[in-house]
Enzyme design. Structure first.
Site, PDB file in Angstrom:
ATOM      1  N   ARG A  64       4.156 -14.744  -5.500  1.00  0.00           N
ATOM      2  CA  ARG A  64       3.851 -13.594  -6.496  1.00  0.00           C
ATOM      3  C   ARG A  64       2.924 -12.524  -6.050  1.00  0.00           C
ATOM      4  NH1 ARG A  64       4.880 -11.866 -11.436  1.00  0.00           N
ATOM      5  NH2 ARG A  64       2.905 -10.958 -12.643  1.00  0.00           N
ATOM      6  N   LEU A  65       3.276 -11.420  -6.341  1.00  0.00           N
ATOM      7  CA  LEU A  65       2.368 -10.427  -6.080  1.00  0.00           C
ATOM      8  C   LEU A  65       1.930  -9.924  -7.555  1.00  0.00           C
ATOM      9  CD1 LEU A  65       4.551  -7.694  -4.171  1.00  0.00           C
ATOM     10  CD2 LEU A  65       3.473  -9.869  -3.324  1.00  0.00           C
ATOM     11  N   CYS A  69      -5.707  -7.733 -13.255  1.00  0.00           N
ATOM     12  CA  CYS A  69      -5.901  -7.248 -14.604  1.00  0.00           C
ATOM     13  C   CYS A  69      -7.113  -7.938 -15.454  1.00  0.00           C
ATOM     14  CB  CYS A  69      -4.724  -7.518 -15.381  1.00  0.00           C
ATOM     15  SG  CYS A  69      -4.899  -6.912 -17.060  1.00  0.00           S
ATOM     16  N   CYS A  80      -1.332  -7.234 -22.836  1.00  0.00           N
ATOM     17  CA  CYS A  80      -0.371  -7.346 -22.043  1.00  0.00           C
ATOM     18  C   CYS A  80      -0.107  -8.834 -21.672  1.00  0.00           C
ATOM     19  CB  CYS A  80      -1.064  -6.908 -20.630  1.00  0.00           C
ATOM     20  SG  CYS A  80      -2.401  -7.801 -20.056  1.00  0.00           S
ATOM     21  N   CYS A  82      -0.578 -10.316 -18.611  1.00  0.00           N
ATOM     22  CA  CYS A  82      -0.822 -10.630 -17.183  1.00  0.00           C
ATOM     23  C   CYS A  82      -1.537 -11.965 -17.040  1.00  0.00           C
ATOM     24  CB  CYS A  82      -2.026  -9.619 -16.789  1.00  0.00           C
ATOM     25  SG  CYS A  82      -1.218  -8.018 -16.580  1.00  0.00           S
ATOM     26  N   GLN A  85       0.645 -14.873 -17.400  1.00  0.00           N
ATOM     27  CA  GLN A  85       1.850 -14.786 -16.040  1.00  0.00           C
ATOM     28  C   GLN A  85       0.843 -15.145 -14.872  1.00  0.00           C
ATOM     29  OE1 GLN A  85       2.861 -10.717 -15.443  1.00  0.00           O
ATOM     30  NE2 GLN A  85       5.279 -11.442 -16.198  1.00  0.00           N
ATOM     31  N   GLU A 106      -5.621  -2.452 -10.425  1.00  0.00           N
ATOM     32  CA  GLU A 106      -5.812  -2.696 -11.749  1.00  0.00           C
ATOM     33  C   GLU A 106      -5.055  -1.496 -12.404  1.00  0.00           C
ATOM     34  OE1 GLU A 106      -7.383  -3.969 -15.203  1.00  0.00           O
ATOM     35  OE2 GLU A 106      -8.588  -4.608 -13.496  1.00  0.00           O
ATOM     36  N   ASP A 140       3.482   4.171 -12.442  1.00  0.00           N
ATOM     37  CA  ASP A 140       3.229   3.018 -11.602  1.00  0.00           C
ATOM     38  C   ASP A 140       2.661   3.372 -10.220  1.00  0.00           C
ATOM     39  OD1 ASP A 140       2.861   0.610 -10.195  1.00  0.00           O
ATOM     40  OD2 ASP A 140       4.792  -0.064 -11.252  1.00  0.00           O
ATOM     41  N   ARG A 142       1.367   1.844  -7.804  1.00  0.00           N
ATOM     42  CA  ARG A 142       1.251   0.698  -6.901  1.00  0.00           C
ATOM     43  C   ARG A 142       2.261   0.760  -5.587  1.00  0.00           C
ATOM     44  NH1 ARG A 142       2.076  -4.327 -10.865  1.00  0.00           N
ATOM     45  NH2 ARG A 142       3.662  -2.826 -11.817  1.00  0.00           N
TER      46      ARG A 142
END
Length: 215
Positions: A64-65, A69, A80, A82, A85, A106, A140, A142
């Site tokens: 998982r990436l 958060c 959210c 996060c 998850q 973040e 986004d 990222r």
């Protein structure tokens, strides 16, 4: 950021800076031990971590990436999904064997203060992506080059990716990491994150089966 390259471009390798074993205990009592890796030479210079969990089997490791958060992972914010998850991912990876990459990204890359500013705009009616752009920031921001470097350094060139986000799989593939399967997380729905989850499904194609759960 969405990458559409068809030819993998593997980034320059990083090196392991340190390894340390850390026992993890979550608020619900779940406990597991992780081997935590730090790195030299990551493309963005950030202090990302790789948590190796469980014992990998014959299949590619479950990976998982997870973007940092603070509000969700630490303070338990329901705006959210996060935090839930993260908790789910640690247990599933520990069972299957693999790695959780905890990435210092973040607010989908815009930073903590900007994320909180975006929350204020969401309270005024914008969705999570519209709020970012209203601040003059990317929807986004990222980039997963460092994540690909970390995986390569750990000897991983193929993964089963624990993610609902197709862009993560697309970027890793473009960076030379084979994604053999994209494994969805559970649906972590709360009254406070319905609009957030719906925006992820409708705007960026996240594989979250909201139909039948919300009107």
């Amino acid at each position: 950021m969405t990458h559409t390259e068809t030819d993998p471009q593997r980034p320059a390798p990083a090196t392991v800076r340190s390894r340390v074993r850390i026992p993890l205990t979550f608020p619900d009592g779940y406990r597991v031990e992780a081997e935590v890796h730090t790195f030299h030479g990551l493309a963005d210079g950030a202090e990302h971590l790789a948590l190796s969990l469980g014992t990998p089997g014959a299949e590619p490791p479950l990976v998982r990436l997870h973007s940092e958060c603070l509000t969700g992972d630490v303070f338990g914010s329901d705006r959210c999904d996060c935090g839930p998850q993260l908790r789910e991912s640690v247990e599933r990876i520990a069972e299957a064997g693999g790695h959780l990459l905890y990435l210092r990204q973040e607010g989908r890359g815009i930073g903590l203060y900007n994320k909180l500013d975006a929350y204020a705009l969401q309270d005024a009616g914008l969705d999570t992506y519209q709020a970012n752009t209203a601040l003059g920031l990317p929807e986004d921001g990222r980039d997963y080059t460092a994540a690909a470097q970390m995986l390569t350094t750990l000897g991983v060139d193929a993964v089963r990716l624990l993610s609902n986000n197709p862009d993560k799989a697309g970027q890793l593939t473009a960076l030379g990491i084979e994604v053999t399967e994209r494994v969805p997380t559970g649906v972590h729905l709360s009254p406070s994150n319905v609009r957030y989850l719906r925006a992820k499904v409708e705007h960026t194609g996240h594989s979250i089966p909201l139909a039948g759960l919300v009107g």
